[in-house]
Design a protein around this motif. Structure first.
Motif, PDB file in Angstrom:
ATOM      1  N   THR A   1     -11.647  -6.177  12.951  1.00  0.00           N
ATOM      2  CA  THR A   1     -11.049  -7.342  12.313  1.00  0.00           C
ATOM      3  C   THR A   1      -9.572  -7.085  12.045  1.00  0.00           C
ATOM      4  N   ALA A   2      -8.717  -7.920  12.597  1.00  0.00           N
ATOM      5  CA  ALA A   2      -7.277  -7.726  12.428  1.00  0.00           C
ATOM      6  C   ALA A   2      -6.878  -7.778  10.958  1.00  0.00           C
TER       7      ALA A   2
ATOM      8  N   ALA B   1      -7.492  -4.386   9.680  1.00  0.00           N
ATOM      9  CA  ALA B   1      -6.746  -3.359  10.407  1.00  0.00           C
ATOM     10  C   ALA B   1      -5.297  -3.259   9.966  1.00  0.00           C
ATOM     11  N   HIS B   2      -4.767  -4.317   9.383  1.00  0.00           N
ATOM     12  CA  HIS B   2      -3.356  -4.309   8.994  1.00  0.00           C
ATOM     13  C   HIS B   2      -3.132  -3.897   7.543  1.00  0.00           C
TER      14      HIS B   2
ATOM     15  N   SER C   1      -2.384  -0.231  13.490  1.00  0.00           N
ATOM     16  CA  SER C   1      -3.602  -1.004  13.702  1.00  0.00           C
ATOM     17  C   SER C   1      -4.171  -0.738  15.088  1.00  0.00           C
TER      18      SER C   1
ATOM     19  N   ILE D   1      -7.051  -2.381  16.741  1.00  0.00           N
ATOM     20  CA  ILE D   1      -8.029  -3.458  16.615  1.00  0.00           C
ATOM     21  C   ILE D   1      -9.024  -3.326  17.761  1.00  0.00           C
TER      22      ILE D   1
END
Length: 626
Positions: free
Chosen positions: A331-332, A335-336, A342, A344
């Motif tokens: 999931t972005a 991840a950020h 990140s 992803i």
């Protein structure tokens, strides 16, 4: 011209659901494997009749509480690695709003469940109908709109033909590993019973592929460089490791690199406890080993974690000025976080490709491995001390209950818990023997989750011993699904710990200057406070009245015998034990990292003044990772 089939909306939905499948790595699973339901005027003639009509295609499970039905469905989905789920149908009104807590739990934990609440009449023949919410400014709002913010997808089917796109979108979200959670299709009660000519293609078998997205190559190279340059890397394994079935990939990666692996509540068990790289839980409820490593780490590799405040010790844990984060997440949005690099991707795929990119050129320094290995050994001695009972004929502490269970179980056993003081003790002390043994719901930490979730897990893992660990406060929140376990003969094992109050919140209250106010289950004293004698509540008798076979244990010796007997039982069985009271510590090691619970800034009571001084000291260590 394609043929059609005339069915009601409810019948069409059940027929459609019976033909949906998920598939990952070539293995196919029924996507909606059963439907839980409690019937009322909002669904009895619609979905109730449809489930009767298509009984051979869609198994039905009778529940006792709508929230509990969602918890059972969530337990099933988690045990099924999110590849199979259950639906839950309710009437309108309180039956529907009882879903909200379970829906929030499912969405926060990224676990799929399909909710099918009845709704008000779409055609408005009588306005209002029984249990209808009336808002002067909006005629299209019902109580089901409370499910919007806690659902990953929400739709209200006000015409029969609307079901086709709504049902397809619902399946898409349920099967999407990056977007799953609670999915709600609100079904007006008149529409449920309305007939329509459905295209036969709507009922064709559909397979929803659960993909394993690969990382971007540039991001993979950046991740490789970050790992290769790290001197004190630390992996934080989250629930995404389990959802991806990435445990073997993580074991291989950790073994090749020597990077220590700490785990969140959802990620515990990603490595077995005896793996050399496993350093236990991290954060406020973590081990001293993991938390000390976190304070000095220069690279923290989060795998499938959403970085909750318990994991980060409210942003006070990672203190190395040069610390960087690498987030592997499908999931972005997650991840950020932590201003990290990140990656992803599916967790298993990312670990395999990162390992290949690193090759054999990277391994942590031997001194680092020796450091965390020695620290882990010292922590294990603390676990042994907490588990040990010098006199087996005395009443056990809560850690001694866990110690008795620890001495009994194998990798087949599954432990379920969610709230109270047990999650902290379990995260610090429990020795996970298999990837799915440790099942603690700590995203929403919902009291009352354990017993219904154990039923769902038992349905997903028949033949395996499933333990629901509950304190008295949690038990009193939601014991009713014991009846369902008895009815369905799901032989769950329920350990009921009687400590006469909210032990966890009592301890927290004391630490923040609340003096355990309102946390003990006691009679009122002359001064009006709850400080009298313990309430004469017999939870064992209550559980037995619901059909549970109950074994009472007074001492450590009794407890060991009772647990062994319960484990072999082929009917739902409970073990009732009175532990130390809520006024005493559990005996587990104290918190190894801070957790931010704001303390009164002004107060006259000395306990609160002192607690605020400690709060100000701790909060000064908070940092933003930018």
């Amino acid at each position: 011209m394609s043929s059609t089939r005339r069915l009601t909306v409810a019948q069409a939905l059940v027929a459609f659901l019976a033909r949906q499948y998920s598939e990952r790595d070539g293995r196919r699973h029924r996507l909606i494997n059963a439907t839980w339901g409690i019937f009322g005027h909002g669904n009895v003639a619609g979905l109730g009749q449809a489930l009767l009509e298509f009984g051979t295609d869609m198994p039905y499970i009778q529940g006792r509480n709508e929230q509990a039905m969602v918890h059972a469905a969530v337990g099933y989905a988690r045990q099924s690695r999110r590849l199979s789920a259950h639906a839950v149908t309710t009437s309108i009104g309180p039956g529907a709003t009882n879903l909200v807590t379970g829906a929030a739990l499912a969405t926060i934990n990224r676990l799929p469940v399909l909710l099918l609440p009845g709704d008000m009449f779409a055609t408005r023949p009588a306005d209002p109908v029984l249990q209808q919410l009336e808002l002067p400014y909006a005629g299209d709002v019902s109580v089901n709109d409370t499910l919007r913010p806690v659902s990953r997808y929400f739709d209200r089917v006000t015409r029969p033909e609307m079901l086709i796109p709504a049902a397809l979108q619902a399946m898409r979200v349920l099967a999407d590993p990056a977007d799953t959670g609670a999915v709600t299709l609100a079904l007006p009660q008149d529409v449920q019973a309305e007939a329509y000519d459905w295209p036969e293609d709507f009922f064709a078998e559909r397979v929803w592929k659960v993909s394993r997205p690969r990382p971007d190559l540039d991001a993979l190279e950046a991740a490789r460089r970050a790992v290769a340059s790290a001197r004190r890397p630390l992996i934080v394994a989250g629930g995404g490791v389990h959802h991806s079935e990435a445990e073997e990939a993580l074991r291989s990666f950790a073994g090749a690199t020597g990077i220590p692996v700490a785990s969140t509540q959802a990620g515990k068990g990603s490595l077995p406890h005896d793996h050399p790289c496993d350093v236990g839980g991290i954060g406020h409820t973590g081990t001293a080993t993991a938390d000390e490593l976190a304070r000095t780490a220069d690279l923290v590799i989060g795998i499938g974690t959403r970085w909750s405040d318990f994991t980060t010790a409210s942003a006070t844990l990672f203190q190395n000025p040069a610390v960087r984060f690498l987030n592997i997440n499908i999931t972005a949005f997650d991840a950020h976080k932590m201003a990290g690099l990140s990656l992803i991707s599916d967790a298993r795929t990312a670990l395999d490709e990162l390992a290949a990119a690193l090759g054999t050129r990277f391994r942590v320094e031997p001194a680092y491995a020796t450091e965390y290995g020695d620290d882990k050994e010292r922590w294990e001695h603390r676990v042994d001390a907490a588990y040990e009972a010098e006199d087996p004929d005395t009443r056990p502490t809560q850690p001694q209950v866990l110690g008795a269970l620890d001495a009994l179980v194998t990798g087949d056993d599954i432990l379920i818990n969610a709230a109270g003081s047990l999650p902290g003790d379990l995260h610090k002390l429990w020795r996970a023997r298999s990837a799915d043994q440790y099942h603690v719901e700590y995203g929403y930490s919902c009291m009352g989750y354990e017993i219904p979730a154990a039923i769902g897990v038992g349905m997903a893992a028949p033949g395996r011993p499933v333990w629901a660990l509950v304190g008295d406060g949690t038990y009193l929140m939601n014991p009713t699904e014991i009846v369902t376990a008895v009815q369905e003969n799901v032989p769950i094992k329920v350990i009921i710990l009687q400590n006469h109050g909210y032990a966890s919140i009592g301890g927290l209250s004391e630490s923040v200057g609340g003096e355990r106010f309102g946390t003990a289950y006691r009679h009122r004293s002359a001064d009006g406070t709850y400080t009298g004698a313990p309430l004469p509540v017999d939870l064992a008798a209550n559980a037995a009245s619901l059909g549970l076979r109950v074994i009472r244990a007074k001492t450590v010796r009794d407890l060991r015998e009772a647990l062994a007997e319960a484990r072999e039982a082929d009917v739902p069985t409970g073990v009732y034990v009175e532990t130390e009271t809520a006024d005493t510590v559990s005996g587990a090691p104290p918190a190894q990292a801070w957790w931010d619970v704001p303390v009164a800034e002004t107060a006259t009571r000395p306990s609160a003044v002192k607690a605020r001084e400690e709060y100000d000291r701790q909060v000064s260590a908070r940092r933003r990772h930018l």
